[in-house]
Design a protein around this motif. Structure first.
Motif, PDB file in Angstrom:
ATOM      1  N   SER A 158       0.844  -1.188   0.000  1.00 35.35           N
ATOM      2  CA  SER A 158       0.000   0.000   0.000  1.00 35.35           C
ATOM      3  C   SER A 158       0.884   1.243   0.000  1.00 35.35           C
ATOM      4  O   SER A 158       2.063   1.183   0.349  1.00 35.35           O
ATOM      5  N   VAL A 159       0.286   2.357  -0.388  1.00 34.81           N
ATOM      6  CA  VAL A 159       1.086   3.583  -0.475  1.00 34.81           C
ATOM      7  C   VAL A 159       1.579   4.009   0.906  1.00 34.81           C
ATOM      8  O   VAL A 159       2.696   4.539   1.038  1.00 34.81           O
ATOM      9  N   THR A 188      -1.979   7.591  -7.578  1.00 35.01           N
ATOM     10  CA  THR A 188      -2.290   7.688  -6.147  1.00 35.01           C
ATOM     11  C   THR A 188      -2.492   9.160  -5.795  1.00 35.01           C
ATOM     12  O   THR A 188      -1.732  10.001  -6.277  1.00 35.01           O
ATOM     13  N   SER A 229       1.618  12.616  -6.416  1.00 43.42           N
ATOM     14  CA  SER A 229       0.862  11.828  -7.380  1.00 43.42           C
ATOM     15  C   SER A 229       1.589  11.830  -8.723  1.00 43.42           C
ATOM     16  O   SER A 229       2.004  12.881  -9.206  1.00 43.42           O
ATOM     17  N   ARG A 254      -9.319   0.494  -4.110  1.00 45.81           N
ATOM     18  CA  ARG A 254      -7.995   1.116  -4.201  1.00 45.81           C
ATOM     19  C   ARG A 254      -7.712   1.918  -2.944  1.00 45.81           C
ATOM     20  O   ARG A 254      -8.571   2.620  -2.447  1.00 45.81           O
TER      21      ARG A 254
END
Lengths: 214, 193
Positions: free
Chosen positions: A17-18, A38, A50, B192
């Motif tokens: 995940s980010v 993102t 981003s 997401r």
């Protein structure tokens, strides 16, 4: 100066995940990362920018995509192709980074493109995954291409960015390791520091040549 | 064969690296082959012979690698190109370099906590962390949901959570944080992150 990894791919493009990538980036010595698809944010003290990666499209579509996302605050990067495509992309206002130069053909980035990149402040990305994960001929070719890029960079002084193209935590490398890997392509420590700050450089508004005082 | 006197021995250095992801079970020999392969492909046979890499210890998720003194930099660069060991994806994070193994061992060996005497009448301390043997590892939850799928938690340390999908089809490890799990358990969050 912000130390930035110019391309990472969080979930669902990758397996982390980010937030987790940002945590890992902080542990590895980065101040910011450019994450594909993102939203921007700050996680664990690391700024996540981003990123928009444009690839396999004609110049016309690149221009329309750049127009659409110009004011969105995204870091716009385009996959390199042949020489005429690269020159057209570099000349497009709003493009920040030219990527994948190691997989383009030999004449894709010449001295004219280098001069244009310097004038338009478009960075050329050094994708370290080709050195980290590549073996034998593919790695040799990437090293050779990057050395050629660095010769042009020394002459024309266009911005350079460094990226791991990490799709997992395991693909990320410590800043110290990045410096070591960059020494393979003839970059010394000041070059690496400048390249790690390359994203901030291309995003900063250009300085005016003449300042009107009164 | 008698051992050489210290002045005639070649000087060596030891590099300590952490193996990621945490909890990966590796054989010392396999790791040696992975490191040797990475060194050889990057620097070639001649330089690898000078570096002389060797895995001298593999414990507690850490590895100690020996090299000839003066070649630490080359070995460190080669270690950063290690991506797999016997088809298991790994990564080596270099922590320190030293002239002795013992000084490196002190960096990763779990410190022994002296037992405190329990007062008479008070209840004895129950084991708070039955799943994690190492200090700092939180109790492991059995399962969680992420992207509308059920995952089994493999490793949990601070904010970091490593999960693997339940079932036999997809066994890829995902690297998440606790915040991700909390968000994804809510009904309004999309797939997401």
């Amino acid at each position: 100066m912000k130390i930035t990894d110019a391309a990472v791919y969080p979930f669902p493009l990758g397996d982390a995940s980010v937030r987790r990538l940002a945590l890992e980036a902080a542990a590895l010595g980065y101040d910011s990362i450019v994450a594909a698809d993102t939203p921007s944010g700050t996680y664990g003290g690391v700024e996540v920018r981003s990123g928009l990666m444009i690839r396999d499209v004609p110049v016309k579509d690149v221009i329309s995509a750049v127009k659409r996302y110009k004011d969105a605050g995204k870091v716009i990067s385009v996959q390199a192709a042949n020489n005429s495509f690269n020159r057209a992309v570099i000349g497009t206002k709003g493009v920040h980074i030219l990527r994948g130069i190691q997989s383009a053909d030999k004449t894709a980035f010449d001295h004219v493109a280098a001069k244009m990149a310097a004038d338009n402040r478009v960075a050329v990305d050094i994708d370290l995954s080709a050195i980290i994960g590549g073996r034998s001929v593919s790695r040799q070719r990437a090293i050779h291409r990057y050395m050629d890029i660095m010769v042009l960079e020394q002459r024309f002084e266009f911005p350079v960015t460094l990226s791991t193209h990490a799709r997992s935590l395991l693909d990320m490398r410590h800043v110290r390791d990045i410096a070591g890997l960059c020494s393979l392509i003839g970059m010394d420590v000041p070059d690496v520091e400048r390249a790690l700050a390359g994203v901030g450089m291309v995003l900063a508004p250009p300085k005016q040549a003449v300042t009107v005082i009164a | 064969m008698s051992t050489r006197p210290p002045t005639l021995r070649e000087k060596r250095r030891y590099i300590l690296a952490r193996i990621e992801p945490a909890g990966t079970q590796l054989e010392q020999k396999d790791l040696y082959y992975a490191i040797s392969d990475a060194t050889t492909t990057l620097w070639g046979d001649a330089t690898t012979a000078i570096i002389t890499p060797a895995v001298v210890a593999l414990e507690h998720g850490h590895v100690v690698i020996r090299c000839r003194r003066g070649t630490e930099r080359e070995l460190a660069i080669a270690l950063s190109t290690v991506t797999a060991c016997r088809d298991v994806r790994i990564c080596l994070r270099i922590i320190a370099a030293s002239g002795t193994i013992e000084s490196l061992r002190s960096r990763f060996r779990p410190k022994k906590i002296p037992k405190t005497k329990t007062q008479p009448g008070s209840e004895p301390e129950t084991e708070k962390n039955p799943a994690g043997a190492d200090a700092g590892i939180e109790p492991v939850q059995p399962a969680c949901t992420f992207a509308k799928k059920t995952f089994q938690i493999l490793h949990c340390n601070g904010q970091k959570v490593d999960v693997i999908e339940k079932g036999f089809k997809n066994t890829n490890r995902l690297f998440l944080t606790k915040d991700d799990l909390e968000n994804l358990n809510a009904t309004t969050i999309s797939d997401r992150i």
